[in-house]
Scaffold this motif. Structure first.
Motif, PDB file in Angstrom:
ATOM      1  N   UNK A 202       0.919  -1.108  -0.024  1.00 49.50           N
ATOM      2  CA  UNK A 202      -0.067  -0.075   0.038  1.00 49.50           C
ATOM      3  C   UNK A 202       1.099   1.193   0.061  1.00 49.50           C
ATOM      4  N   UNK A 203       2.004   0.982  -0.690  1.00 45.52           N
ATOM      5  CA  UNK A 203       3.089   2.297  -0.854  1.00 45.52           C
ATOM      6  C   UNK A 203       2.291   3.189  -1.700  1.00 45.52           C
ATOM      7  N   UNK A 204       2.276   4.466  -1.179  1.00 40.17           N
ATOM      8  CA  UNK A 204       1.570   5.755  -1.988  1.00 40.17           C
ATOM      9  C   UNK A 204       2.866   6.762  -1.890  1.00 40.17           C
ATOM     10  N   UNK A 205       3.180   7.394  -3.019  1.00 46.31           N
ATOM     11  CA  UNK A 205       3.853   8.402  -2.961  1.00 46.31           C
ATOM     12  C   UNK A 205       3.654   9.762  -2.502  1.00 46.31           C
ATOM     13  N   UNK A 206       4.377  10.277  -1.699  1.00 51.68           N
ATOM     14  CA  UNK A 206       3.991  11.711  -1.249  1.00 51.68           C
ATOM     15  C   UNK A 206       4.040  12.667  -2.291  1.00 51.68           C
ATOM     16  N   UNK A 207       3.497  13.767  -2.155  1.00 53.77           N
ATOM     17  CA  UNK A 207       3.635  14.916  -3.428  1.00 53.77           C
ATOM     18  C   UNK A 207       4.932  15.224  -3.660  1.00 53.77           C
ATOM     19  N   UNK A 208       5.731  15.429  -2.608  1.00 53.11           N
ATOM     20  CA  UNK A 208       7.113  15.711  -3.095  1.00 53.11           C
ATOM     21  C   UNK A 208       7.761  14.757  -3.811  1.00 53.11           C
ATOM     22  N   UNK A 209       7.509  13.432  -3.434  1.00 51.57           N
ATOM     23  CA  UNK A 209       8.315  12.323  -4.279  1.00 51.57           C
ATOM     24  C   UNK A 209       7.596  12.197  -5.538  1.00 51.57           C
ATOM     25  N   UNK A 210       6.316  12.552  -5.785  1.00 53.80           N
ATOM     26  CA  UNK A 210       5.554  12.463  -7.204  1.00 53.80           C
ATOM     27  C   UNK A 210       6.500  13.518  -8.195  1.00 53.80           C
ATOM     28  N   UNK A 211       6.610  14.534  -7.559  1.00 49.90           N
ATOM     29  CA  UNK A 211       7.633  15.646  -8.314  1.00 49.90           C
ATOM     30  C   UNK A 211       8.913  15.270  -8.406  1.00 49.90           C
ATOM     31  N   UNK A 212       9.812  14.920  -7.625  1.00 51.14           N
ATOM     32  CA  UNK A 212      11.003  14.118  -7.848  1.00 51.14           C
ATOM     33  C   UNK A 212      10.903  13.072  -8.884  1.00 51.14           C
ATOM     34  N   UNK A 213      10.189  12.020  -8.642  1.00 51.34           N
ATOM     35  CA  UNK A 213      10.136  11.065  -9.619  1.00 51.34           C
ATOM     36  C   UNK A 213       9.746  11.714 -10.951  1.00 51.34           C
ATOM     37  N   UNK A 214       8.805  12.464 -11.290  1.00 52.53           N
ATOM     38  CA  UNK A 214       8.639  13.153 -12.647  1.00 52.53           C
ATOM     39  C   UNK A 214       9.839  13.810 -13.185  1.00 52.53           C
ATOM     40  N   UNK A 215      10.512  14.364 -12.258  1.00 49.72           N
ATOM     41  CA  UNK A 215      11.552  15.283 -12.931  1.00 49.72           C
ATOM     42  C   UNK A 215      12.858  14.137 -13.028  1.00 49.72           C
ATOM     43  N   UNK A 216      12.807  13.317 -12.144  1.00 52.21           N
ATOM     44  CA  UNK A 216      14.174  12.374 -12.301  1.00 52.21           C
ATOM     45  C   UNK A 216      14.027  11.505 -13.640  1.00 52.21           C
ATOM     46  N   UNK A 217      12.768  11.348 -13.842  1.00 52.82           N
ATOM     47  CA  UNK A 217      12.587  10.280 -14.931  1.00 52.82           C
ATOM     48  C   UNK A 217      13.625  10.624 -16.315  1.00 52.82           C
ATOM     49  N   UNK A 218      13.721  11.888 -16.715  1.00 52.75           N
ATOM     50  CA  UNK A 218      14.586  12.101 -17.641  1.00 52.75           C
ATOM     51  C   UNK A 218      16.201  11.578 -17.281  1.00 52.75           C
ATOM     52  N   UNK A 219      16.517  11.401 -16.116  1.00 54.61           N
ATOM     53  CA  UNK A 219      17.755  10.992 -15.838  1.00 54.61           C
ATOM     54  C   UNK A 219      18.089   9.409 -15.944  1.00 54.61           C
ATOM     55  N   UNK A 220      16.735   8.908 -16.064  1.00 52.89           N
ATOM     56  CA  UNK A 220      16.897   7.072 -15.805  1.00 52.89           C
ATOM     57  C   UNK A 220      17.516   6.540 -16.917  1.00 52.89           C
ATOM     58  N   UNK A 221      18.478   5.621 -16.604  1.00 47.72           N
ATOM     59  CA  UNK A 221      19.232   5.215 -17.633  1.00 47.72           C
ATOM     60  C   UNK A 221      18.611   4.081 -18.367  1.00 47.72           C
ATOM     61  N   UNK A 222      17.471   4.601 -19.325  1.00 47.90           N
ATOM     62  CA  UNK A 222      16.533   3.687 -20.104  1.00 47.90           C
ATOM     63  C   UNK A 222      16.205   4.439 -21.264  1.00 47.90           C
TER      64      UNK A 222
END
Length: 402
Positions: A202-222
């Motif tokens: 039941x993991x729910x990302x916090x709002x600041x985590x959502x923001x970090x994930x969205x912005x960090x996606x560009x740096x994903x090595x995929x």
């Protein structure tokens, strides 16, 4: 010598005796009685005739053979015997092979050939699905226990304890084989164990985590296809398998609807997903990337196939550390996070369930209700998009406060 053409090479048939056709400058294609074809570079080095195998057709195409031929001729011009160099590299590879090569060798061993088809499929899944590509490409001597726990932790993080235990057992077996073959001295997973603990799903990302994930996606090595698939899943509240199997024919640009066919849906029912502005933008970008191919999110290795759902899971697991979160998360948490934020922003809970394509348990009328709920689902997804935009544009403290 007239250079070979693709149609000529493809049409060559086996004869009673082996024969050769030439492409020029010592590059020849040898055709065998059984119809198989192999590329060779014939040359002289210090008075000795040399025949260097470049590969088998069609796995090695004309262009591939010509490129290998150019490289070999380059070595020859520097007074280096290309065949001797090739043999030297092969010896080095045998002494310190990549994980991929050891996996292939192990799967062909007598030990594995005695397994049932089901067991073989389990072993193969561990090595080729759960183990990331970057790990398989490494030389086996460079592996450590951290690379192994990266595989098992991903499964544990998804609540798949039994799968993690089975995967670790498969890895231990393969590395024992590597020790016996003297590729490594000590197995990197000999002392590892899976802690049999319950993992919260039941993991729910916090709002600041959502923001970090969205912005960090560009740096994903995929590849960008995987990044966009993750964004699209978050925006549409859908499942990774539904996203990966999306076809362009399922997208109604006029009415801004993406239909998940019953065959791709977990509950076996078709699901109409209204497309918001951000979701449409992801689709437009994918349209530019993959043109008129069948799949919205094509496989990186074979564009004729869809993106494997496990590749999305692996991308999240392998790049999770870039986000710097205190606890792990998985792709299914994206659905839960989007639903939670939409409900918190005022979307009616029943409408959110419709947007998630959940079966309305206990509601007898649901069997007879064929209303699409497009209007209500669109409102849910627009509420979620508005909330997401606010999260992405806010400062950390504002995002945390909701």
């Amino acid at each position: 010598t007239k250079r070979l053409e693709n149609k000529t090479v493809k049409a060559l048939k086996g004869r009673e005796k082996r024969y050769e056709v030439r492409d020029g400058n010592g590059l020849v294609l040898r055709v065998y009685p059984n119809g198989s074809k192999r590329w060779y570079y014939n040359y002289d080095f210090r008075g000795r005739r040399r025949n260097m195998l470049l590969g088998e057709y069609p796995g090695v195409s004309i262009s591939d053979a010509r490129e290998a031929h150019r490289d070999a001729r380059g070595l020859l011009s520097q007074k280096v015997d290309p065949l001797a160099r090739q043999q030297e590299l092969e010896r080095a590879e045998r002494l310190n092979p990549t994980v991929e090569l050891v996996i292939e060798e192990f799967l062909e061993s007598a030990q594995v050939k005695q397994l049932s088809k089901r067991s073989l499929a389990d072993y193969t899944r561990t090595y080729k699905t759960y183990m990331p590509d970057r790990v398989r490409r490494m030389q086996i001597k460079d592996l450590n226990s951290g690379h192994i726990t990266g595989v098992t932790d991903e499964l544990v993080g998804r609540g798949k304890i039994v799968a993690a235990q089975r995967a670790l057992a498969h890895l231990k077996t393969m590395f024992r084989y590597a020790v016996a073959k003297q590729y490594i001295v000590v197995s990197p997973c000999a002392e590892l164990k899976i802690k049999n603990r319950k993992v919260s799903e039941k993991r729910v990302l916090e709002p600041d985590e959502i923001k970090v994930l969205w912005s960090t996606l560009d740096a994903f090595e995929v590849d960008v296809v995987i990044k966009q698939a993750i964004r699209f899943q978050l925006l549409t509240m859908t499942r990774r398998g539904e996203v990966c199997r999306a076809e362009w024919k399922h997208v109604d640009w006029t009415n801004r609807i993406w239909t998940v066919p019953a065959a791709n849906s977990k509950n076996g029912k078709p699901h109409r997903v209204p497309l918001t502005g951000m979701a449409l933008e992801v689709l437009r970008q994918m349209r530019q990337i993959n043109g008129k191919r069948k799949w919205v999110f094509p496989s990186i290795k074979d564009a004729k196939k869809h993106l494997p759902p496990d590749s999305v899971t692996q991308a999240v697991g392998n790049n999770r550390q870039l986000c710097g979160f205190s606890s792990s998360f998985n792709t299914h948490d994206l659905r839960r996070t989007a639903a939670t934020e939409a409900t918190g922003a005022g979307a009616p809970r029943d409408w959110v369930k419709r947007a998630l394509n959940h079966t309305m348990a206990g509601d007898v009328t649901d069997r007879y209700d064929r209303y699409s709920y497009d209007k209500e689902k669109r409102q849910v997804l627009e509420i979620w998009e508005k909330r997401l935009r606010a999260i992405l544009s806010s400062k950390k403290k504002q995002a945390m406060s909701g």
